[in-house]
Motif scaffolding. Structure first.
Motif, PDB file in Angstrom:
ATOM      1  N   THR A 169       9.694 -26.352 -20.283  1.00 55.20           N
ATOM      2  CA  THR A 169       8.445 -27.084 -20.081  1.00 55.20           C
ATOM      3  C   THR A 169       8.672 -28.573 -20.334  1.00 55.20           C
ATOM      4  N   GLY A 170       7.742 -29.374 -19.841  1.00 54.54           N
ATOM      5  CA  GLY A 170       7.663 -30.781 -20.204  1.00 54.54           C
ATOM      6  C   GLY A 170       8.817 -31.644 -19.726  1.00 54.54           C
ATOM      7  N   PRO A 171       9.010 -32.787 -20.400  1.00 56.69           N
ATOM      8  CA  PRO A 171      10.038 -33.748 -19.979  1.00 56.69           C
ATOM      9  C   PRO A 171      11.452 -33.180 -19.946  1.00 56.69           C
ATOM     10  N   MET A 172      11.755 -32.249 -20.863  1.00 57.76           N
ATOM     11  CA  MET A 172      13.106 -31.694 -20.866  1.00 57.76           C
ATOM     12  C   MET A 172      13.359 -30.794 -19.658  1.00 57.76           C
ATOM     13  N   LYS A 173      12.344 -30.074 -19.218  1.00 61.21           N
ATOM     14  CA  LYS A 173      12.504 -29.276 -17.994  1.00 61.21           C
ATOM     15  C   LYS A 173      12.727 -30.197 -16.802  1.00 61.21           C
ATOM     16  N   GLU A 174      11.941 -31.271 -16.750  1.00 63.21           N
ATOM     17  CA  GLU A 174      12.093 -32.228 -15.656  1.00 63.21           C
ATOM     18  C   GLU A 174      13.488 -32.830 -15.656  1.00 63.21           C
ATOM     19  N   LEU A 175      13.985 -33.166 -16.852  1.00 62.81           N
ATOM     20  CA  LEU A 175      15.319 -33.745 -16.942  1.00 62.81           C
ATOM     21  C   LEU A 175      16.370 -32.746 -16.472  1.00 62.81           C
ATOM     22  N   TYR A 176      16.302 -31.502 -16.949  1.00 58.60           N
ATOM     23  CA  TYR A 176      17.350 -30.541 -16.601  1.00 58.60           C
ATOM     24  C   TYR A 176      17.294 -30.138 -15.135  1.00 58.60           C
ATOM     25  N   ASP A 177      16.121 -30.102 -14.550  1.00 61.75           N
ATOM     26  CA  ASP A 177      16.044 -29.876 -13.101  1.00 61.75           C
ATOM     27  C   ASP A 177      16.804 -30.977 -12.360  1.00 61.75           C
ATOM     28  N   LYS A 178      16.588 -32.206 -12.826  1.00 56.82           N
ATOM     29  CA  LYS A 178      17.241 -33.347 -12.180  1.00 56.82           C
ATOM     30  C   LYS A 178      18.743 -33.342 -12.440  1.00 56.82           C
ATOM     31  N   LEU A 179      19.142 -33.025 -13.669  1.00 58.52           N
ATOM     32  CA  LEU A 179      20.563 -33.020 -13.993  1.00 58.52           C
ATOM     33  C   LEU A 179      21.326 -31.976 -13.181  1.00 58.52           C
ATOM     34  N   ASP A 231      20.515 -30.879 -10.226  1.00 61.60           N
ATOM     35  CA  ASP A 231      20.630 -31.414  -8.855  1.00 61.60           C
ATOM     36  C   ASP A 231      21.763 -32.422  -8.763  1.00 61.60           C
ATOM     37  N   GLU A 232      21.865 -33.301  -9.741  1.00 57.75           N
ATOM     38  CA  GLU A 232      22.923 -34.315  -9.743  1.00 57.75           C
ATOM     39  C   GLU A 232      24.299 -33.668  -9.870  1.00 57.75           C
ATOM     40  N   PHE A 233      24.389 -32.658 -10.721  1.00 59.54           N
ATOM     41  CA  PHE A 233      25.666 -31.969 -10.898  1.00 59.54           C
ATOM     42  C   PHE A 233      26.100 -31.304  -9.598  1.00 59.54           C
ATOM     43  N   GLU A 234      25.185 -30.618  -8.937  1.00 59.23           N
ATOM     44  CA  GLU A 234      25.519 -29.945  -7.680  1.00 59.23           C
ATOM     45  C   GLU A 234      25.922 -30.946  -6.597  1.00 59.23           C
ATOM     46  N   GLU A 235      25.283 -32.108  -6.598  1.00 59.02           N
ATOM     47  CA  GLU A 235      25.649 -33.135  -5.622  1.00 59.02           C
ATOM     48  C   GLU A 235      27.074 -33.630  -5.874  1.00 59.02           C
ATOM     49  N   VAL A 274      24.255 -23.811  -9.093  1.00 53.68           N
ATOM     50  CA  VAL A 274      23.818 -23.412 -10.429  1.00 53.68           C
ATOM     51  C   VAL A 274      22.417 -22.816 -10.362  1.00 53.68           C
ATOM     52  N   ASP A 275      22.297 -21.597 -10.804  1.00 57.77           N
ATOM     53  CA  ASP A 275      20.997 -20.947 -10.978  1.00 57.77           C
ATOM     54  C   ASP A 275      20.641 -21.064 -12.459  1.00 57.77           C
ATOM     55  N   HIS A 276      19.752 -22.003 -12.795  1.00 53.51           N
ATOM     56  CA  HIS A 276      19.453 -22.217 -14.214  1.00 53.51           C
ATOM     57  C   HIS A 276      18.024 -21.803 -14.525  1.00 53.51           C
ATOM     58  N   ALA A 277      17.826 -21.329 -15.745  1.00 58.11           N
ATOM     59  CA  ALA A 277      16.515 -20.838 -16.163  1.00 58.11           C
ATOM     60  C   ALA A 277      16.283 -21.199 -17.619  1.00 58.11           C
TER      61      ALA A 277
END
Length: 450
Positions: free
Chosen positions: A61-71, A73-77, A84-87
């Motif tokens: 939840t919250g800012p940390m979820k937003e950060l890890y979603d973005k991270l 994406d950046e890692f896969e790029e 990565v299937d992350h949960a």
């Protein structure tokens, strides 16, 4: 018996997180584990054929979820061949889910877990030895806080099976406006037990009409203090160098007596009513101005920013009797031994990415977290904040609760006994002596069955 100590996150939680460690998942492992016939990691980072890996963490939840979603994406790029299937799961949900998955041999490829308690998993072969990866890629482990690395090296007999992601420390939060209100200098927080008690008495406010508490100065059961932290500030060690329990010392009894005295200043009825009333706030009573001083983790800052951003507060080291001390817990990242070298190699790349200095800086910014990467946590820009400097300075005094493999759960038993003393069903001295006997019994029973 070779006495080995490892630490635990929260009383009882490490048991949950380690349950799967005895699943016998070590056969035909990867990366040079004792149970493995593999030659270790590939000579370079994985490339070419697509590899799909799973990653479980607590940022749901919250800012940390937003950060890890973005991270992710950046890692896969940056790694187009790795998907990565992350949960994210709740902190205790993750423990249950991970334990069940490991027991069934279906764990994720990369897992977030307690920063401690890896010894049984290492023994069972359920997590991968990271040392070959670290040496292959020249990862400098000096970038992490030394205590965290030392704990992990100890459980791995010198090898690292995990790397630290985030930790915490306990500090004293105090309300500067409340200090001024009662004539205390807001720039001079208490530094000793005696000052803490004196300040607390001045800061406590009773309602003349209801005879209940409008504000508590300090109560040790509030916040995130935990009894052993107080005992450490009185010079207590719970085990000697040979692993024998040393709970029933005069210093530990003195600490228990002080804890009980401070907690019982308000009476059971008034304190229960206070907890009921403050519980309706929806956030920590310190944040709501109902508690003037509270020992909590650095993570309380995020709660203040979210709910009372204008609160005027200070952060200071925990007041002491004899020596500076605090308590840390936290999380690490580990590669689960799923007997698939390609997935292990890919999981290492993600682990290395998430614990790197630049990514850990972003982790700190998003969650006000005390990240495991020392260079990130003490970045000069962050250290301009005097409160944050106080937090990071405590890492030189912090400890993890020692838990011999022979005496699992002893800390939780001591906590229970101290709370029984608070309730009046035993004296503080009886609480400590009972804890000593119970710990001795745990060790004796372990020797009989091991």
């Amino acid at each position: 018996m070779n006495f080995r100590i490892f630490k635990y996150l929260i009383p009882g939680m490490a048991v949950i997180l380690m349950t799967g460690a005895c699943s016998g998942n070590g056969a035909n492992g990867v990366n040079g584990n004792a149970a493995s016939g593999s030659s270790g990691p590939n000579s370079q980072a994985p490339a070419g054929k697509e590899v799909k890996i799973s990653f479980w963490h607590i940022y749901n939840t919250g800012p940390m979820k937003e950060l890890y979603d973005k991270l992710i994406d950046e890692f896969e790029e940056a790694h187009p061949n790795i998907k990565v299937d992350h949960a994210g799961y709740g902190i205790f949900d993750l423990g249950d889910k991970l334990a069940t998955a490991l027991a069934g041999g279906t764990g994720p490829d990369l897992a977030m877990d307690g920063i401690d308690g890896g010894q049984l998993k290492i023994k069972a072969g359920t997590i991968v030895n990271l040392q070959p990866y670290i040496e292959r890629d020249g990862v400098d482990t000096n970038q992490y806080f030394p205590l965290l690395i030392d704990i992990m090296k100890q459980e791995g007999n010198g090898d690292l099976y995990r790397l630290p992601l985030e930790t915490d420390v306990r500090v004293l939060f105090y309300n500067k406006e409340a200090f001024r209100e009662v004539g205390l200098d807001p720039e001079k927080p208490p530094t000793t037990w005696e000052e803490l008690e004196s300040y607390s008495d001045k800061l406590t406010k009773w309602n003349d009409k209801t005879k209940l508490l409008d504000r508590i100065g300090f109560a040790p059961n509030l916040g995130n203090f935990w009894y052993w932290t107080l005992a450490w500030t009185n010079g207590v060690d719970f085990f000697d160098d040979q692993g024998n329990p040393t709970l029933d010392t005069p210093e530990n009894i003195e600490a228990a007596e002080w804890w009980v005295k401070m907690q019982n200043k308000y009476g059971t009825k008034a304190f229960s009513a206070f907890q009921s009333q403050s519980g309706s706030l929806g956030f920590d009573p310190f944040v709501g101005g109902k508690v003037a001083m509270e020992v909590s983790t650095n993570n309380l800052v995020s709660e203040i920013k979210a709910n009372q951003p204008d609160l005027e507060y200070g952060i200071a080291p925990i007041p002491i009797k004899k020596n500076n001390a605090t308590w840390s817990a936290g999380f690490s990242l580990e590669i689960v031994n799923n007997k698939d070298q390609a997935k292990a190699d890919a999981a290492w790349e993600l682990l290395k990415f998430l614990t790197s200095t630049e990514i850990q800086k972003r982790h700190h910014i998003a969650g006000n977290a005390l990240v495991g990467n020392r260079l990130a946590a003490t970045d000069p820009e962050f250290m301009k904040d005097p409160d944050w400097k106080t937090v990071t300075d405590q890492m030189q005094f912090t400890r993890f609760l020692e838990t011999p493999i022979e005496a699992q759960g002893w800390g939780g038993q001591m906590w229970k006994n101290v709370q029984a003393a608070v309730a009046g069903s035993m004296t503080p001295e009886q609480a400590i002596k009972t804890s000593q006997k119970e710990t001795e019994d745990l060790i004796a029973n372990y020797k009989k069955t091991s």
